[in-house]
Scaffold this motif. Structure first.
Motif, PDB file in Angstrom:
ATOM      1  N   LYS A   1      42.491  -8.617  70.671  1.00 47.45           N
ATOM      2  CA  LYS A   1      42.645  -9.067  69.291  1.00 47.45           C
ATOM      3  C   LYS A   1      42.525  -7.899  68.309  1.00 47.45           C
ATOM      4  O   LYS A   1      43.290  -7.807  67.339  1.00 47.45           O
ATOM      5  N   LEU A   2      41.582  -7.018  68.554  1.00 51.33           N
ATOM      6  CA  LEU A   2      41.390  -5.876  67.661  1.00 51.33           C
ATOM      7  C   LEU A   2      42.593  -4.939  67.694  1.00 51.33           C
ATOM      8  O   LEU A   2      43.107  -4.514  66.643  1.00 51.33           O
ATOM      9  N   GLU A   3      43.068  -4.606  68.889  1.00 48.14           N
ATOM     10  CA  GLU A   3      44.204  -3.693  69.007  1.00 48.14           C
ATOM     11  C   GLU A   3      45.470  -4.303  68.408  1.00 48.14           C
ATOM     12  O   GLU A   3      46.246  -3.609  67.744  1.00 48.14           O
ATOM     13  N   MET A   4      45.676  -5.589  68.646  1.00 46.06           N
ATOM     14  CA  MET A   4      46.846  -6.246  68.072  1.00 46.06           C
ATOM     15  C   MET A   4      46.781  -6.270  66.550  1.00 46.06           C
ATOM     16  O   MET A   4      47.793  -6.088  65.858  1.00 46.06           O
ATOM     17  N   HIS A   5      45.572  -6.476  66.008  1.00 52.20           N
ATOM     18  CA  HIS A   5      45.417  -6.455  64.551  1.00 52.20           C
ATOM     19  C   HIS A   5      45.821  -5.101  63.987  1.00 52.20           C
ATOM     20  O   HIS A   5      46.532  -5.024  62.968  1.00 52.20           O
TER      21      HIS A   5
ATOM     22  N   GLU B   1      48.834  -4.322  61.303  1.00 55.32           N
ATOM     23  CA  GLU B   1      48.573  -3.591  60.064  1.00 55.32           C
ATOM     24  C   GLU B   1      49.518  -2.402  59.916  1.00 55.32           C
ATOM     25  O   GLU B   1      50.041  -2.138  58.836  1.00 55.32           O
ATOM     26  N   GLU B   2      49.745  -1.688  60.996  1.00 61.30           N
ATOM     27  CA  GLU B   2      50.640  -0.526  60.951  1.00 61.30           C
ATOM     28  C   GLU B   2      52.068  -0.959  60.637  1.00 61.30           C
ATOM     29  O   GLU B   2      52.758  -0.328  59.831  1.00 61.30           O
ATOM     30  N   LYS B   3      52.520  -2.037  61.265  1.00 59.31           N
ATOM     31  CA  LYS B   3      53.871  -2.522  61.007  1.00 59.31           C
ATOM     32  C   LYS B   3      54.038  -2.949  59.554  1.00 59.31           C
ATOM     33  O   LYS B   3      55.055  -2.655  58.911  1.00 59.31           O
ATOM     34  N   LEU B   4      53.051  -3.641  59.024  1.00 60.40           N
ATOM     35  CA  LEU B   4      53.129  -4.100  57.641  1.00 60.40           C
ATOM     36  C   LEU B   4      53.161  -2.934  56.665  1.00 60.40           C
ATOM     37  O   LEU B   4      53.784  -3.007  55.594  1.00 60.40           O
ATOM     38  N   ALA B   5      52.487  -1.846  57.025  1.00 60.60           N
ATOM     39  CA  ALA B   5      52.411  -0.691  56.138  1.00 60.60           C
ATOM     40  C   ALA B   5      53.634   0.213  56.215  1.00 60.60           C
ATOM     41  O   ALA B   5      53.956   0.923  55.261  1.00 60.60           O
ATOM     42  N   THR B   6      54.334   0.188  57.354  1.00 57.78           N
ATOM     43  CA  THR B   6      55.403   1.170  57.570  1.00 57.78           C
ATOM     44  C   THR B   6      56.800   0.573  57.687  1.00 57.78           C
ATOM     45  O   THR B   6      57.778   1.316  57.657  1.00 57.78           O
ATOM     46  N   ARG B   7      56.920  -0.734  57.815  1.00 58.30           N
ATOM     47  CA  ARG B   7      58.225  -1.336  58.001  1.00 58.30           C
ATOM     48  C   ARG B   7      58.478  -2.431  56.972  1.00 58.30           C
ATOM     49  O   ARG B   7      57.560  -3.134  56.563  1.00 58.30           O
TER      50      ARG B   7
ATOM     51  N   HIS C   1      43.899  -7.083  55.171  1.00 60.05           N
ATOM     52  CA  HIS C   1      43.350  -6.039  56.040  1.00 60.05           C
ATOM     53  C   HIS C   1      42.304  -6.493  57.054  1.00 60.05           C
ATOM     54  O   HIS C   1      41.923  -5.706  57.914  1.00 60.05           O
ATOM     55  N   LEU C   2      41.846  -7.722  56.987  1.00 60.45           N
ATOM     56  CA  LEU C   2      40.884  -8.198  57.979  1.00 60.45           C
ATOM     57  C   LEU C   2      41.553  -9.219  58.895  1.00 60.45           C
ATOM     58  O   LEU C   2      42.467  -9.936  58.475  1.00 60.45           O
ATOM     59  N   PRO C   3      41.118  -9.319  60.136  1.00 62.59           N
ATOM     60  CA  PRO C   3      41.682 -10.334  61.032  1.00 62.59           C
ATOM     61  C   PRO C   3      41.409 -11.745  60.519  1.00 62.59           C
ATOM     62  O   PRO C   3      40.441 -11.983  59.784  1.00 62.59           O
ATOM     63  N   ILE C   4      42.266 -12.679  60.923  1.00 69.36           N
ATOM     64  CA  ILE C   4      42.094 -14.085  60.566  1.00 69.36           C
ATOM     65  C   ILE C   4      41.230 -14.754  61.635  1.00 69.36           C
ATOM     66  O   ILE C   4      41.531 -14.685  62.821  1.00 69.36           O
ATOM     67  N   HIS C   5      40.153 -15.390  61.211  1.00 73.73           N
ATOM     68  CA  HIS C   5      39.269 -16.088  62.125  1.00 73.73           C
ATOM     69  C   HIS C   5      39.332 -17.589  61.826  1.00 73.73           C
ATOM     70  O   HIS C   5      39.414 -18.001  60.662  1.00 73.73           O
ATOM     71  N   THR C   6      39.283 -18.386  62.868  1.00 74.42           N
ATOM     72  CA  THR C   6      39.367 -19.836  62.714  1.00 74.42           C
ATOM     73  C   THR C   6      38.356 -20.372  61.705  1.00 74.42           C
ATOM     74  O   THR C   6      38.667 -21.287  60.929  1.00 74.42           O
ATOM     75  N   ILE C   7      37.176 -19.832  61.693  1.00 73.93           N
ATOM     76  CA  ILE C   7      36.131 -20.350  60.797  1.00 73.93           C
ATOM     77  C   ILE C   7      36.517 -20.205  59.329  1.00 73.93           C
ATOM     78  O   ILE C   7      36.043 -20.962  58.475  1.00 73.93           O
ATOM     79  N   ASN C   8      37.437 -19.245  59.021  1.00 77.98           N
ATOM     80  CA  ASN C   8      37.891 -19.084  57.638  1.00 77.98           C
ATOM     81  C   ASN C   8      38.477 -20.374  57.089  1.00 77.98           C
ATOM     82  O   ASN C   8      38.377 -20.664  55.890  1.00 77.98           O
ATOM     83  N   TYR C   9      39.107 -21.149  57.964  1.00 77.94           N
ATOM     84  CA  TYR C   9      39.805 -22.338  57.493  1.00 77.94           C
ATOM     85  C   TYR C   9      38.867 -23.467  57.102  1.00 77.94           C
ATOM     86  O   TYR C   9      39.256 -24.385  56.372  1.00 77.94           O
ATOM     87  N   ILE C  10      37.634 -23.410  57.565  1.00 77.92           N
ATOM     88  CA  ILE C  10      36.650 -24.382  57.069  1.00 77.92           C
ATOM     89  C   ILE C  10      36.472 -24.211  55.567  1.00 77.92           C
ATOM     90  O   ILE C  10      36.281 -25.190  54.828  1.00 77.92           O
ATOM     91  N   LEU C  11      36.566 -22.979  55.076  1.00 78.64           N
ATOM     92  CA  LEU C  11      36.487 -22.729  53.632  1.00 78.64           C
ATOM     93  C   LEU C  11      37.617 -23.444  52.909  1.00 78.64           C
ATOM     94  O   LEU C  11      37.425 -23.999  51.819  1.00 78.64           O
ATOM     95  N   ALA C  12      38.814 -23.425  53.500  1.00 75.99           N
ATOM     96  CA  ALA C  12      39.952 -24.104  52.889  1.00 75.99           C
ATOM     97  C   ALA C  12      39.730 -25.607  52.845  1.00 75.99           C
ATOM     98  O   ALA C  12      39.994 -26.264  51.827  1.00 75.99           O
ATOM     99  N   TYR C  13      39.234 -26.182  53.938  1.00 75.24           N
ATOM    100  CA  TYR C  13      38.965 -27.617  53.971  1.00 75.24           C
ATOM    101  C   TYR C  13      37.929 -27.992  52.900  1.00 75.24           C
ATOM    102  O   TYR C  13      38.060 -29.002  52.209  1.00 75.24           O
TER     103      TYR C  13
ATOM    104  N   GLN D   1      51.593 -12.468  58.771  1.00 72.55           N
ATOM    105  CA  GLN D   1      51.814 -12.021  60.144  1.00 72.55           C
ATOM    106  C   GLN D   1      50.518 -11.950  60.948  1.00 72.55           C
ATOM    107  O   GLN D   1      50.540 -12.007  62.181  1.00 72.55           O
ATOM    108  N   ARG D   2      49.388 -11.855  60.284  1.00 70.89           N
ATOM    109  CA  ARG D   2      48.110 -11.817  61.001  1.00 70.89           C
ATOM    110  C   ARG D   2      47.830 -13.115  61.755  1.00 70.89           C
ATOM    111  O   ARG D   2      47.021 -13.134  62.694  1.00 70.89           O
ATOM    112  N   LEU D   3      48.510 -14.197  61.347  1.00 72.87           N
ATOM    113  CA  LEU D   3      48.296 -15.484  62.001  1.00 72.87           C
ATOM    114  C   LEU D   3      48.783 -15.491  63.442  1.00 72.87           C
ATOM    115  O   LEU D   3      48.397 -16.353  64.228  1.00 72.87           O
TER     116      LEU D   3
END
Length: 303
Positions: A150-154, A158-164, A77-89, A216-218
């Protein structure tokens, strides 16, 4: 001696707070570690061909970044931000108990590798960027529109994932999508197959049909909102300290977009041009492998 992408390959699931990160490894754990990070929407299979041509004296760890391949998605439910991937590293470094390691990163994986090397220079032995330099800057004049878009696309995703229901494909249909429906040009069949093998799962109740596992958020990830002036100033304050090899494909010529940055790169950063497109490391690994091999084996870090 060269490696073999099919020889002694081991699959590992690295536990993280949101699930697991899937990796495949080659070589001996006590050899110098080389993390391999793929580009956006790809997976660890992108390195099968390249690793098969590299020396066997390294421990290669090819990663499915979160939301890709066989790895868990980031929390919903939250957008993917590049900085998130530092956590993975960081999580991967901790799991493998490594103090120093080499990073090979393609495109988005290389951009994050660049950022990680700036943030944690004490951990990065060498850095190889494959058709990558930094995250694409966001000009100040575009800042508001960028964030709104970015916000509108997110919200749309989300709507597509919930309804299709996600679409399904035959194996050949899915393979054609991986091979031909790419932002940076087509790749050959073998390169596409290496990616597809980690990118789909069978659909329950539909024999011979598959769905892509990609988050799909990617398709709408958010980069740090800084312009090129800021990036240049940041590099001056936090340059790359490790020996760095940047391999750019002539048919993309990313250096044209970053002339201001490439002019100030430290002497330990060398740029090499190769024939090919953005995915040349996967499409024609024999073009890239000699440069990477020489860089990895050079004890004095001279290219």
């Amino acid at each position: 001696m060269k490696g073999n992408a099919g020889e002694s390959c081991r699959e590992i699931e690295v536990p993280v707070a949101w699930g697991h990160i899937a990796v495949k490894t080659w070589g001996k754990e006590d050899d110098p570690a080389v993390f391999c990070f793929h580009g956006i929407l790809d997976n660890a299979g992108a390195f099968d061909g390249l690793i098969s041509l590299l020396p066997k004296t390294f421990y290669y760890i090819a990663v499915d970044l979160p939301g890709h391949g066989r790895s868990s998605h980031f929390p919903e439910h939250l957008p993917i931000h590049t900085i998130n991937y530092i956590l993975a590293y960081k999580a991967l470094k901790g799991y493998f108990k490594l103090e120093k390691f080499t990073i090979i990163g393609h495109s988005y994986g290389g951009q994050i590798g660049f950022l990680y090397a700036q943030m944690y220079p004490q951990h990065v032995e060498r850095l190889v960027l494959l058709d990558a330099i930094i995250s694409m800057p966001v000009p100040a004049s575009w800042y508001v529109e960028y964030m709104k878009e970015k916000l509108e696309m997110h919200l749309e995703i989300e709507e597509k994932l919930a309804t299709r229901s996600p679409p399904s494909y035959t194996y050949e249909e899915a393979l054609n999508r991986v091979q031909f429906s790419r932002n940076w040009g087509t790749i050959n069949r073998d390169a596409a197959r290496a990616l597809l093998n980690r990118a789909i799962q069978p659909v329950d109740g539909l024999e011979g049909r598959f769905r892509f596992t990609l988050d799909q958020r990617l398709k709408n990830f958010i980069n740090p909102t800084v312009d090129l002036r800021y990036v240049v100033d940041a590099y001056k304050n936090a340059p790359l300290h490790c020996p760095t090899l940047i391999i750019l494909a002539k048919e993309t010529l990313l250096q044209q977009h970053f002339k201001r940055l490439t002019k100030i790169l430290a002497k330990n950063v060398v740029i090499k041009l190769v024939e090919g497109k953005h995915d040349v490391h996967n499409d024609k690994p024999e073009v890239v492998a000699p440069l990477v091999e020489k860089f990895l084996l050079c004890k004095k870090h001279k290219l």
